[in-house]
Write a protein that holds these residues in place. Structure first.
Motif, PDB file in Angstrom:
ATOM      1  N   LEU B  96      44.154  22.604 -32.746  1.00  0.00           N
ATOM      2  CA  LEU B  96      43.018  22.010 -32.030  1.00  0.00           C
ATOM      3  C   LEU B  96      43.345  20.597 -31.551  1.00  0.00           C
ATOM      4  N   GLU B  97      44.009  19.812 -32.378  1.00  0.00           N
ATOM      5  CA  GLU B  97      44.347  18.440 -32.002  1.00  0.00           C
ATOM      6  C   GLU B  97      45.282  18.407 -30.798  1.00  0.00           C
ATOM      7  N   ARG B  98      46.133  19.422 -30.719  1.00  0.00           N
ATOM      8  CA  ARG B  98      47.100  19.484 -29.627  1.00  0.00           C
ATOM      9  C   ARG B  98      46.403  19.556 -28.264  1.00  0.00           C
ATOM     10  N   THR B  99      45.206  20.135 -28.241  1.00  0.00           N
ATOM     11  CA  THR B  99      44.491  20.258 -26.972  1.00  0.00           C
ATOM     12  C   THR B  99      43.914  18.919 -26.526  1.00  0.00           C
ATOM     13  N   GLY B 100      43.663  18.021 -27.462  1.00  0.00           N
ATOM     14  CA  GLY B 100      43.037  16.746 -27.129  1.00  0.00           C
ATOM     15  C   GLY B 100      41.592  16.910 -26.688  1.00  0.00           C
ATOM     16  N   ALA B 101      41.017  18.074 -26.909  1.00  0.00           N
ATOM     17  CA  ALA B 101      39.686  18.391 -26.373  1.00  0.00           C
ATOM     18  C   ALA B 101      38.573  18.235 -27.402  1.00  0.00           C
ATOM     19  N   PHE B 102      38.908  17.779 -28.595  1.00  0.00           N
ATOM     20  CA  PHE B 102      37.897  17.681 -29.642  1.00  0.00           C
ATOM     21  C   PHE B 102      37.840  16.265 -30.200  1.00  0.00           C
ATOM     22  N   GLU B 103      36.631  15.700 -30.242  1.00  0.00           N
ATOM     23  CA  GLU B 103      36.508  14.302 -30.661  1.00  0.00           C
ATOM     24  C   GLU B 103      35.809  14.133 -31.994  1.00  0.00           C
ATOM     25  N   GLY B 104      35.472  15.258 -32.631  1.00  0.00           N
ATOM     26  CA  GLY B 104      34.802  15.180 -33.919  1.00  0.00           C
ATOM     27  C   GLY B 104      35.798  15.163 -35.074  1.00  0.00           C
ATOM     28  N   VAL B 105      35.325  15.592 -36.227  1.00  0.00           N
ATOM     29  CA  VAL B 105      36.186  15.649 -37.414  1.00  0.00           C
ATOM     30  C   VAL B 105      36.257  17.108 -37.893  1.00  0.00           C
ATOM     31  N   TYR B 106      37.024  17.324 -38.939  1.00  0.00           N
ATOM     32  CA  TYR B 106      37.266  18.692 -39.392  1.00  0.00           C
ATOM     33  C   TYR B 106      36.759  18.932 -40.810  1.00  0.00           C
ATOM     34  N   HIS B 107      36.702  20.214 -41.159  1.00  0.00           N
ATOM     35  CA  HIS B 107      36.571  20.602 -42.561  1.00  0.00           C
ATOM     36  C   HIS B 107      37.466  21.812 -42.770  1.00  0.00           C
ATOM     37  N   GLY B 175      37.513  34.748 -26.183  1.00  0.00           N
ATOM     38  CA  GLY B 175      38.519  34.297 -25.241  1.00  0.00           C
ATOM     39  C   GLY B 175      39.756  34.294 -26.106  1.00  0.00           C
ATOM     40  N   LEU B 176      39.496  34.104 -27.406  1.00  0.00           N
ATOM     41  CA  LEU B 176      40.579  34.306 -28.377  1.00  0.00           C
ATOM     42  C   LEU B 176      40.635  35.802 -28.655  1.00  0.00           C
ATOM     43  N   PRO B 177      41.794  36.402 -28.545  1.00  0.00           N
ATOM     44  CA  PRO B 177      41.895  37.847 -28.771  1.00  0.00           C
ATOM     45  C   PRO B 177      41.659  38.220 -30.232  1.00  0.00           C
ATOM     46  N   MET B 178      40.925  39.308 -30.469  1.00  0.00           N
ATOM     47  CA  MET B 178      40.679  39.791 -31.829  1.00  0.00           C
ATOM     48  C   MET B 178      42.004  40.084 -32.528  1.00  0.00           C
ATOM     49  N   GLY B 179      42.035  39.776 -33.781  1.00  0.00           N
ATOM     50  CA  GLY B 179      43.265  40.050 -34.543  1.00  0.00           C
ATOM     51  C   GLY B 179      44.324  38.982 -34.338  1.00  0.00           C
ATOM     52  N   GLY B 180      44.046  38.057 -33.428  1.00  0.00           N
ATOM     53  CA  GLY B 180      45.012  36.989 -33.168  1.00  0.00           C
ATOM     54  C   GLY B 180      44.900  35.899 -34.207  1.00  0.00           C
ATOM     55  N   ASP B 181      45.727  34.911 -34.059  1.00  0.00           N
ATOM     56  CA  ASP B 181      45.793  33.835 -35.027  1.00  0.00           C
ATOM     57  C   ASP B 181      45.571  32.537 -34.262  1.00  0.00           C
ATOM     58  N   LEU B 182      44.620  31.747 -34.688  1.00  0.00           N
ATOM     59  CA  LEU B 182      44.275  30.520 -33.955  1.00  0.00           C
ATOM     60  C   LEU B 182      45.497  29.651 -33.692  1.00  0.00           C
ATOM     61  N   GLU B 183      46.333  29.534 -34.697  1.00  0.00           N
ATOM     62  CA  GLU B 183      47.462  28.610 -34.549  1.00  0.00           C
ATOM     63  C   GLU B 183      48.461  29.057 -33.486  1.00  0.00           C
ATOM     64  N   TYR B 184      48.406  30.352 -33.101  1.00  0.00           N
ATOM     65  CA  TYR B 184      49.342  30.835 -32.081  1.00  0.00           C
ATOM     66  C   TYR B 184      48.777  30.780 -30.674  1.00  0.00           C
ATOM     67  N   ALA B 185      47.467  30.536 -30.565  1.00  0.00           N
ATOM     68  CA  ALA B 185      46.853  30.540 -29.241  1.00  0.00           C
ATOM     69  C   ALA B 185      47.395  29.380 -28.414  1.00  0.00           C
ATOM     70  N   ASP B 186      47.472  29.567 -27.097  1.00  0.00           N
ATOM     71  CA  ASP B 186      47.971  28.496 -26.245  1.00  0.00           C
ATOM     72  C   ASP B 186      46.852  27.486 -25.980  1.00  0.00           C
ATOM     73  N   GLN B 187      47.227  26.315 -25.517  1.00  0.00           N
ATOM     74  CA  GLN B 187      46.273  25.212 -25.369  1.00  0.00           C
ATOM     75  C   GLN B 187      45.095  25.556 -24.468  1.00  0.00           C
ATOM     76  N   ASN B 188      45.368  26.207 -23.351  1.00  0.00           N
ATOM     77  CA  ASN B 188      44.286  26.543 -22.420  1.00  0.00           C
ATOM     78  C   ASN B 188      43.254  27.451 -23.061  1.00  0.00           C
TER      79      ASN B 188
END
Lengths: 201, 201
Positions: B96-107, B175-188
């Motif tokens: 998520l940080e790699r996208t630069g699109a999120f300005e909040g914090v995490y849990h 938009g994220l494919p089912m069964g996929g892994d968040l960490e492998y998704a591309d930035q777009n």
């Protein structure tokens, strides 16, 4: 990046391994972080000692444990010391040993001739091979360089050098790989397989 | 096998990494043996210190440098502390940080609910999340668990827990494919999913 330095450092180091991109490096780093201490410490210790604990056999130039002059294969009296198989790399020795089909000894060239990369005969263990051949009673030399441009050039060069000094100089057969499919084989492989066809008995 | 113990030991340790089989392990070990001392020593040192030099943020449970109570993101005053994105793993934070699109914090939950593997709410950092929500003025929670069975179950469970406590509970858009892994998704894909997040009803 916002990553803590210790993990970034590990990711950077892992990324330098062949075939490991930044994403794989991250996965590996986090896997190591989450797995028991023992895995990372074992890996760390193995890496710390690899350079000092490994030496090269003074006869065949394969790897061996530091402190030994000859490797296990060269010092094994059951191996035929007059049958030498020439390979490019220690990994090739592993591949051949895995078959259990070879009872001779090896000579590791430490690469192959490559004019493009500027690797000439003096960069390989060829002088050492000649000394070995001249000093002994070698019956056969099997040239097992890779089936590539560089491997072929190296084999041709060695054949010229060894002519008259060794009774038999052979090369690993070329042909279709086991389990391969004729329709997927490339033209060169099929040409070689045709040229090298053998009588069925 | 006939391999010298120091290299066999390194191959064995490398084989225990995910996605690294015996052949890849051999290749890596020989690569390390041939490359400059600096690579293996750097990797060795990074591995030796990874367990002791990394700690977990006491607020979001993401990784941070040992000795810090809060991670860099939680202690960054420019980040919106009232917008919390819930993820399964630290690797998801990186994605998520790699996208630069999120300005909040995490849990970081440290996993997902999985009855099959026996992982229940008490095994995840859910109690800690609730304490965080009850103690603060959280405006929105974005649930960014993986688009998988476990991730879905976790999102549903969290929605139930958070209802009435937080004004807005959203989830990353499909938009994220089912069964996929968040960490492998591309930035777009991740950016689209962030922008298209939808109200949970």
């Amino acid at each position: 990046m916002f990553l803590p330095e210790p993990i970034q450092r590990l990711i950077d180091a892992l990324s330098r391994l062949p075939g490991v991109g930044p994403k794989t490096a991250s996965r590996l780093a986090f896997y190591l972080l989450r797995s028991p201490d023992e895995l990372s410490s074992e890996l760390s210790e193995a890496l710390a000692t690899i350079k000092t604990d490994i030496a090269y056999c003074q006869r065949c130039y394969n790897i061996t444990t530091a402190g030994r002059e000859l490797c296990e294969i060269c010092s094994d009296s059951r191996r035929d010391q007059n049958l030498i198989c020439i390979v490019e790399e220690p990994l090739d020795v592993i591949a051949l040993e895995r078959t259990g089909a070879f009872e001779g000894v090896y000579h590791v060239l430490d690469g192959a001739l490559s004019p493009i990369e500027g690797i000439g005969p003096e960069d390989l263990k060829i002088q050492e091979l000649m000394a070995r051949v001249e000093g002994g009673e070698v019956g056969e030399i099997i040239i097992a360089t890779n089936p590539s441009m560089e491997g072929d050039a190296t084999a041709m060069f060695l054949q010229g050098q060894l002519k008259g000094l060794v009774a038999r100089v052979t090369r690993l057969a070329r042909g279709l790989p086991m389990g391969g499919d004729l329709e997927y084989a490339d033209q060169n492989t099929i040409q070689r397989a045709l040229a090298g066809r053998q009588e069925m008995k």
